[in-house]
Design a protein around this motif. Structure first.
Motif, PDB file in Angstrom:
ATOM      1  N   LEU A 157       0.834  -1.198   0.000  1.00 27.83           N
ATOM      2  CA  LEU A 157       0.000   0.000   0.000  1.00 27.83           C
ATOM      3  C   LEU A 157       0.868   1.247   0.000  1.00 27.83           C
ATOM      4  N   ARG A 158       0.452   2.220  -0.775  1.00 34.79           N
ATOM      5  CA  ARG A 158       1.033   3.561  -0.668  1.00 34.79           C
ATOM      6  C   ARG A 158       0.056   4.380   0.149  1.00 34.79           C
ATOM      7  N   LEU A 159       0.514   4.873   1.282  1.00 38.58           N
ATOM      8  CA  LEU A 159      -0.373   5.585   2.193  1.00 38.58           C
ATOM      9  C   LEU A 159      -0.905   6.877   1.595  1.00 38.58           C
ATOM     10  N   ASP A 160      -0.158   7.502   0.686  1.00 46.30           N
ATOM     11  CA  ASP A 160      -0.667   8.725   0.063  1.00 46.30           C
ATOM     12  C   ASP A 160      -1.858   8.428  -0.853  1.00 46.30           C
ATOM     13  N   LEU A 161      -1.955   7.215  -1.371  1.00 48.27           N
ATOM     14  CA  LEU A 161      -3.091   6.832  -2.211  1.00 48.27           C
ATOM     15  C   LEU A 161      -4.243   6.264  -1.389  1.00 48.27           C
ATOM     16  N   SER A 162      -3.933   5.498  -0.362  1.00 49.18           N
ATOM     17  CA  SER A 162      -4.990   4.916   0.474  1.00 49.18           C
ATOM     18  C   SER A 162      -5.596   5.953   1.411  1.00 49.18           C
ATOM     19  N   GLY A 163      -4.786   6.900   1.841  1.00 53.51           N
ATOM     20  CA  GLY A 163      -5.277   7.928   2.754  1.00 53.51           C
ATOM     21  C   GLY A 163      -5.781   7.332   4.054  1.00 53.51           C
ATOM     22  N   ILE A 164      -6.891   7.895   4.539  1.00 50.74           N
ATOM     23  CA  ILE A 164      -7.427   7.433   5.822  1.00 50.74           C
ATOM     24  C   ILE A 164      -8.083   6.063   5.705  1.00 50.74           C
TER      25      ILE A 164
ATOM     26  N   THR B 226       2.127  -6.951   5.109  1.00 47.34           N
ATOM     27  CA  THR B 226       1.714  -5.837   4.262  1.00 47.34           C
ATOM     28  C   THR B 226       2.710  -4.715   4.473  1.00 47.34           C
ATOM     29  N   LEU B 227       3.284  -4.262   3.394  1.00 49.66           N
ATOM     30  CA  LEU B 227       4.255  -3.174   3.419  1.00 49.66           C
ATOM     31  C   LEU B 227       3.518  -1.887   3.088  1.00 49.66           C
ATOM     32  N   ARG B 228       3.576  -0.922   4.001  1.00 44.31           N
ATOM     33  CA  ARG B 228       2.968   0.389   3.789  1.00 44.31           C
ATOM     34  C   ARG B 228       4.078   1.399   3.576  1.00 44.31           C
ATOM     35  N   THR B 229       3.979   2.173   2.500  1.00 44.91           N
ATOM     36  CA  THR B 229       5.008   3.171   2.211  1.00 44.91           C
ATOM     37  C   THR B 229       4.373   4.544   2.063  1.00 44.91           C
ATOM     38  N   SER B 230       5.215   5.537   2.115  1.00 47.83           N
ATOM     39  CA  SER B 230       4.782   6.919   1.923  1.00 47.83           C
ATOM     40  C   SER B 230       5.656   7.545   0.844  1.00 47.83           C
ATOM     41  N   PRO B 231       5.288   8.716   0.347  1.00 50.26           N
ATOM     42  CA  PRO B 231       6.072   9.340  -0.726  1.00 50.26           C
ATOM     43  C   PRO B 231       7.512   9.662  -0.321  1.00 50.26           C
ATOM     44  N   GLU B 232       7.789   9.748   0.965  1.00 50.09           N
ATOM     45  CA  GLU B 232       9.135  10.071   1.425  1.00 50.09           C
ATOM     46  C   GLU B 232      10.106   8.894   1.318  1.00 50.09           C
ATOM     47  N   ILE B 233       9.589   7.706   1.165  1.00 49.14           N
ATOM     48  CA  ILE B 233      10.423   6.498   1.093  1.00 49.14           C
ATOM     49  C   ILE B 233      11.119   6.451  -0.261  1.00 49.14           C
ATOM     50  N   ARG B 234      12.426   6.288  -0.226  1.00 49.01           N
ATOM     51  CA  ARG B 234      13.193   6.169  -1.468  1.00 49.01           C
ATOM     52  C   ARG B 234      13.141   4.733  -1.971  1.00 49.01           C
ATOM     53  N   GLU B 235      12.952   4.577  -3.257  1.00 45.64           N
ATOM     54  CA  GLU B 235      12.933   3.277  -3.928  1.00 45.64           C
ATOM     55  C   GLU B 235      11.996   2.268  -3.239  1.00 45.64           C
ATOM     56  N   PRO B 236      10.719   2.619  -3.116  1.00 44.45           N
ATOM     57  CA  PRO B 236       9.797   1.724  -2.395  1.00 44.45           C
ATOM     58  C   PRO B 236       9.620   0.365  -3.063  1.00 44.45           C
TER      59      PRO B 236
ATOM     60  N   HIS C 248      -0.720   1.990  -7.006  1.00 45.90           N
ATOM     61  CA  HIS C 248       0.140   1.778  -5.838  1.00 45.90           C
ATOM     62  C   HIS C 248       1.510   1.250  -6.258  1.00 45.90           C
ATOM     63  N   ILE C 249       1.573   0.485  -7.331  1.00 49.51           N
ATOM     64  CA  ILE C 249       2.812  -0.169  -7.776  1.00 49.51           C
ATOM     65  C   ILE C 249       3.559   0.634  -8.822  1.00 49.51           C
ATOM     66  N   GLY C 250       2.821   1.215  -9.751  1.00 47.05           N
ATOM     67  CA  GLY C 250       3.467   1.823 -10.910  1.00 47.05           C
ATOM     68  C   GLY C 250       3.645   0.754 -11.972  1.00 47.05           C
ATOM     69  N   PRO C 251       4.690   0.850 -12.789  1.00 50.16           N
ATOM     70  CA  PRO C 251       4.902  -0.186 -13.811  1.00 50.16           C
ATOM     71  C   PRO C 251       5.035  -1.564 -13.148  1.00 50.16           C
ATOM     72  N   PRO C 252       4.268  -2.557 -13.599  1.00 49.74           N
ATOM     73  CA  PRO C 252       4.244  -3.849 -12.908  1.00 49.74           C
ATOM     74  C   PRO C 252       5.422  -4.770 -13.209  1.00 49.74           C
ATOM     75  N   GLU C 253       6.202  -4.491 -14.224  1.00 47.28           N
ATOM     76  CA  GLU C 253       7.238  -5.437 -14.647  1.00 47.28           C
ATOM     77  C   GLU C 253       8.260  -5.783 -13.557  1.00 47.28           C
ATOM     78  N   PRO C 254       8.763  -4.814 -12.774  1.00 50.07           N
ATOM     79  CA  PRO C 254       9.735  -5.220 -11.732  1.00 50.07           C
ATOM     80  C   PRO C 254       9.170  -6.247 -10.749  1.00 50.07           C
ATOM     81  N   ILE C 255       7.905  -6.095 -10.389  1.00 51.56           N
ATOM     82  CA  ILE C 255       7.272  -7.054  -9.478  1.00 51.56           C
ATOM     83  C   ILE C 255       7.093  -8.390 -10.183  1.00 51.56           C
ATOM     84  N   ARG C 256       6.646  -8.343 -11.425  1.00 50.48           N
ATOM     85  CA  ARG C 256       6.355  -9.568 -12.166  1.00 50.48           C
ATOM     86  C   ARG C 256       7.612 -10.368 -12.491  1.00 50.48           C
TER      87      ARG C 256
END
Length: 117
Positions: free
Chosen positions: A22-29, A52-62, A85-93
């Protein structure tokens, strides 16, 4: 003579492991709701959501951090509410399957012939 107390062994799931993201900036409250939806999504697709990994925009290279967690836990899938939340899916895939909640998508792991590792 009685045996000494032995703590019970933790239950091990026979299901393949998954990691939520999850990106907390997208999920919000609504981040807690999103986490519960990831848990349901994992169950629906036959995975054990182990973290579950929760990240924020301040995290480098999430995404790189996510991939480290996936490898350490030997996870077979990453689950996320939306592709945003992921962006381009290829690195995960390249590492595992990617399962998206909305719209519901299953993007399988790329093999060496599809551009994976």
């Amino acid at each position: 003579m009685t045996r000494p107390y032995m703590a019970p062994r933790p239950l091990r799931s026979s299901l393949p492991k998954a990691v939520g993201y999850l990106r907390l900036d997208l999920s919000g409250i609504a981040w807690e709701r999103d986490e519960l939806e990831l848990l349901e999504l994992a169950s629906h697709h036959g995975y054990d959501l182990v973290k579950t990994l929760r990240t924020s925009p301040e995290i480098r290279e999430p995404v790189q951090r996510l991939l480290i967690v996936v490898r350490r836990l030997d996870a077979r899938a990453v689950l996320t509410p939306t592709l945003d939340h992921i962006g381009p899916p290829e690195p995960i895939r390249r590492a595992c399957d990617l399962i998206v909640g909305s719209p519901e998508l299953i993007l399988p792991r790329l093999n060496a012939f599809d551009g994976g590792w």
